[in-house]
Enzyme design. Sequence first.
Site, PDB file in Angstrom:
ATOM      1  N   ASP A 165      47.159  32.865 106.657  1.00  0.00           N
ATOM      2  CA  ASP A 165      46.048  33.017 105.719  1.00  0.00           C
ATOM      3  C   ASP A 165      45.121  31.810 105.797  1.00  0.00           C
ATOM      4  O   ASP A 165      45.411  30.824 106.489  1.00  0.00           O
ATOM      5  CB  ASP A 165      46.615  33.179 104.306  1.00  0.00           C
ATOM      6  CG  ASP A 165      45.955  34.313 103.545  1.00  0.00           C
ATOM      7  OD1 ASP A 165      44.769  34.594 103.804  1.00  0.00           O
ATOM      8  OD2 ASP A 165      46.624  34.922 102.686  1.00  0.00           O
ATOM      9  N   ASP A 227      41.383  42.501 101.164  1.00  0.00           N
ATOM     10  CA  ASP A 227      42.717  43.080 101.057  1.00  0.00           C
ATOM     11  C   ASP A 227      42.637  44.516 100.549  1.00  0.00           C
ATOM     12  O   ASP A 227      41.829  44.831  99.667  1.00  0.00           O
ATOM     13  CB  ASP A 227      43.562  42.290 100.053  1.00  0.00           C
ATOM     14  CG  ASP A 227      44.024  40.950 100.583  1.00  0.00           C
ATOM     15  OD1 ASP A 227      43.648  40.589 101.714  1.00  0.00           O
ATOM     16  OD2 ASP A 227      44.757  40.263  99.855  1.00  0.00           O
TER      17      ASP A 227
END
Length: 411
Positions: A165, A227
Amino acid sequence: MSVLTKYLRRPSTLCVRRARIATVKLLDNGLARTPPMGWMSWGYYMCGDNCLDNPQKCLDEELILSVADSFYNDGYQEAGYEYIVIDDCWSERERGSDGRLVPDKNRFPNGMKYIADYIHSKGLKFGMYTNVANITCMHFPGSRNHFGIDAMTFAEWGVDYIKVDGCFVGESFLNTAYIKLGHYLNKTERPIVYSCSWPYYIEYIHRKTPDYSKVAAHCNLWRNYHDVSTSWASVRIIMEHYKQEYSTLSKYHGPGGWNDPDMLIIGTDVLTEGQSRVQMSVYAMLSAPLLLSCDMTKISDYEKSLLQNMNLIAIGQDPLGIMAQPYELSYFITLWVKRHLPMKGDKYHSFSFALVNVYQSNFTVSFAPSNYGLESEGGYSVMDVFTGKYLRNITLEDTMTVLVPFEGWFY
């Protein structure tokens, strides 16, 4: 006669003779030659660290081993699903005295090497998560200033896939961090699929244009949009993004490097059968990674048959790795068109057509397949991918009229 949609039952047996993907720069680790397939914890289980108050969403050793058992016992492994990936929130809040990451001692009492060994004993592969900042997105220890030791730790644990990430760091650091961490991963000499969130943070956090040529040179797959959440609205927005950004994203997509629209949410009890069919179909047409995120014990018979539909999987796993191109047939209907193997005489490709209807009722459309790349004068045979049934033969002069039910159809 050529074939419009004909697929081998085992996608891994397909052979590439001429792959026309010259614009794609490949990461030199030889991995992810087709899009990864598997399971990832985040979409359904989220952080999952409060097992006492929320045992149904507990991210722990028992859960991960149970996913491996499901893949092994219930036909998912044979269908191509192989990676089982633990996302954020797996570690203790502090590193050990030796500077290494430490798995949560209550939720993962036997450690990650034990889990990796169990997964590998089933012939499956193991994945984990980190962040390039000092902390992860959920404030667990990140890898900044520890790239070397973390890469070696993951390799020693037997990790086969790493999701990285990009929370809480600046643009300039992002543009070097993913390259540096990838370098350390390669130095371990363990084959580890490298999943980056690099372009997402550049575009949506730092409001700059990602350099996809650089991303594709250093990552095996990359997130470039928000997301997915457990809702149909989220799936629709993601599909619309890939539709609108096709001309940009399709240039940097193929064997060894993939655009990643995030997880499948099939099996989370939020999608209808039609909505599940659409997400699975569009992802296969995009040659996207197929990473489930759900409670494997709650997948319905229909969802299981869809997830293990070898015709769809063969489209998604086709060795050419071409992203389907979207065409608007009307305001409500999108036609996705994908070239793939097998070929007739190394000259004429097979094609798949996915019609997606987001209107609130059935819709009838007519289209001439020859307008979308078909060239064989010998004609084509048409098969329904969902039923596997032969429908008809068509020539280059033919027009097809199709009643498209709400939320999709496929040929």
